[in-house]
Design an enzyme around this catalytic site. Structure first.
Site: not given
Ligand SMILES: Cc1cc2nc3c(=O)[nH]c(=O)nc-3n(C[C@H](O)[C@H](O)[C@H](O)COP(=O)(O)O)c2cc1C
Length: 480
Positions: A166, A170-171, A189, A279
């Site tokens: 995968n 992602y931060r 994932g 965000d």
């Protein structure tokens, strides 16, 4: 065209006058990303290269995906054209002859997309003697962010059972010189592989690539069904095999065009507070428990560039990426829900919080069937509000949508609330983290088959004859 690496993309931006180079010293604490934000807000949309970042000898590049033109250059085509290509690739032809030629074509396209794995890097990459995240110009973006965050990482993991890879974005919150957070949402994932590692108790190998060719970064973001390899997807779009290299300390492969690689592991038993972080939603995501990434090895390209992005307000580059995803995946969504005419995941609704979909309605209950299909399809499961309109409504025309929503619904009949279901991890409104409700609004016209026994009124429309007569006359009046 596709770019060999991030540095070739920067050269491209320079040559086509869409690069702003800043040689003055800039702080990675709030200032740098605010420059990126202002560049976007004012509509200039240049990629920005910061050569002199306070506290680090490594330059930073931002606004990589800053305009639709740049996105098209990265993809080598428009997102819609790629969507059509993907649909053609998996479409089953209707006669034997084309079946054979389609089979050959599929073989060529898919075979030519499989990544090529090399045993090691060339001489242009160097493994560092120590792990020290303090070397890198990691930015803090918003005043209440808990720390600097790595915002454009390509995160690679593998399922222990199936061997399936995968790749996601992602931060990562920097905790200290060797550890970061890993903010993969529970449905993603990477989080699935972490759940497996919790069951087996075996630490999960993770490789994080900071800086690849932009198409690989986009592929990490693309909402691909589980089981489809993001690196092969990159190869399908670029029509070239992506060069990968075997990890030095992890059982993973990652792009050979990497600027910086962090190899390490996640302990299945360990979590730590992550956030707050300004965000995509325009709010701060608050503190939550997330896994912790321990870095064991760092590999760097000679003279690397560090990529970053900013999220949080409507004009940032995630809007360009989100719209590219929408256009690219529409033809594939239509393969599974063919009655869909068009879809609008709106940036002001953070894309999935409100999705407008137009359909060719054919039978009673059809709008609900489409809502449930959307809620059951990949990352469209995050759609909080789904509004279904008839095909006469242009889903991109906000006024037409509001008109249909306000004139074609009877709330008691047409609003469906689904309690106790999946929410996106970024949903701040649900009472519980990751768990809440959905709303479907059926804004299609009804008839007796759905219990509407009154005649449905016609929409106002002038006759063609009077319309063209008056248009001609208006031209004349305008001259007088
Ligand atoms: C700039 C940027 C940052 C992102 N950060 C996160 C994040 O922190 N956590 C997350 O789960 N998804 C994040 N995403 C969305 C995922 O990358 C996206 O859902 C992707 O399809 C996940 O891949 P996966 O399905 O293979 O997990 C981000 C997307 C972008 C464009």
């Amino acid at each position: 065209m596709s770019f060999e690496d991030l540095q070739e993309y920067i050269q491209f931006s320079m040559k086509n006058n869409s690069l702003l180079r800043i040689d003055e010293e800039v702080s990675p604490d709030l200032e740098l990303t605010h420059i990126l934000s202002e560049e976007q807000r004012t509509g200039h949309g240049r990629t920005v290269l910061f050569s002199n970042v306070k506290g680090s000898g490594i330059p930073v590049v931002g606004n990589i995906f800053s305009t639709n033109e740049k996105m098209n250059a990265i993809l080598g085509s428009t997102p819609s054209e790629i969507g059509q290509r993907l649909r053609n690739l998996i479409r089953i032809p209707d006669d034997t002859e084309s079946m054979i030629s389609r089979g050959m074509e599929m073989y060529r396209e898919l075979g030519g997309a499989k990544p090529k794995v090399h045993q090691s890097f060339g001489s242009d990459h160097v493994a560092q003697d120590t792990v020290d995240l303090g070397r890198y110009p990691v930015c803090r973006t918003w005043p209440e962010d808990a720390a600097p965050f790595i915002t454009l990482p390509v995160v690679v993991t593998r399922d222990r059972e199936t061997g399936q890879r995968n790749v996601g974005m992602y931060r990562m919150q920097v905790y200290d010189s060797e550890t970061t957070g890993m903010h993969w949402h529970i449905h993603k994932g990477g989080a699935g592989h972490f759940a497996e590692s919790r069951k087996s108790g075996v630490p999960l190998d993770v490789a994080v690539v900071i800086g690849t060719d932009p198409l690989t970064m986009f592929s990490a973001v693309a909402p691909l069904p589980e089981g489809i390899d993001e690196f092969s997807f990159q190869g399908i779009i670029s029509k070239k095999r992506l060069d990968l290299v075997k990890g030095m300390t992890v059982d993973l492969e990652y792009p050979r065009n990497a600027e910086i690689v962090l190899e390490g592991y996640i302990d299945p038993e360990e979590t730590r507070k992550e956030g707050p972080f300004g965000d995509h939603t325009g709010y701060y995501s608050l503190e939550e428990e997330f896994p912790v990434f321990h870095i064991k090895k760092v590999i760097e390209r000679k003279n690397p560039v560090y990529p970053t992005t900013i999220v949080g307000k409507l004009w940032q580059e995630d809007v360009i990426m989100g719209k590219a995803v929408e256009r690219m995946f529409l033809p594939l969504i239509q393969m599974q829900i063919p009655e869909i005419v068009d879809i609008n995941t709106m940036e002001e609704a953070v894309f999935h919080n409100m999705v407008i979909v137009s359909i060719r309605k054919r039978y009673p209950g059809h709008a609900k069937k489409v809502m449930f299909a959307i809620w059951g399809m990949g990352q469209l499961m995050f759609s909080k509000i789904v509004v279904v309109v008839d095909s006469d409504i242009d889903v991109h025309d906000r006024k037409a949508v509001i008109w249909a929503m306000s004139t074609r619904i009877d709330p008691d009949r047409d609003v469906t609330i689904i309690p106790g279901t999946v929410t996106d991890s970024l949903d701040h409104a649900s009472s519980l983290f990751n768990y809440g409700s959905k709303m479907g609004i059926d804004a299609t016209r009804k008839d007796a088959s759905e219990g509407y026994v009154r005649p449905w009124p016609d929409v106002l429309k002038m006759t063609d004859e009077i319309d063209s007569l008056v248009r001609e006359k208006m031209k004349k009046y305008a001259l007088e």
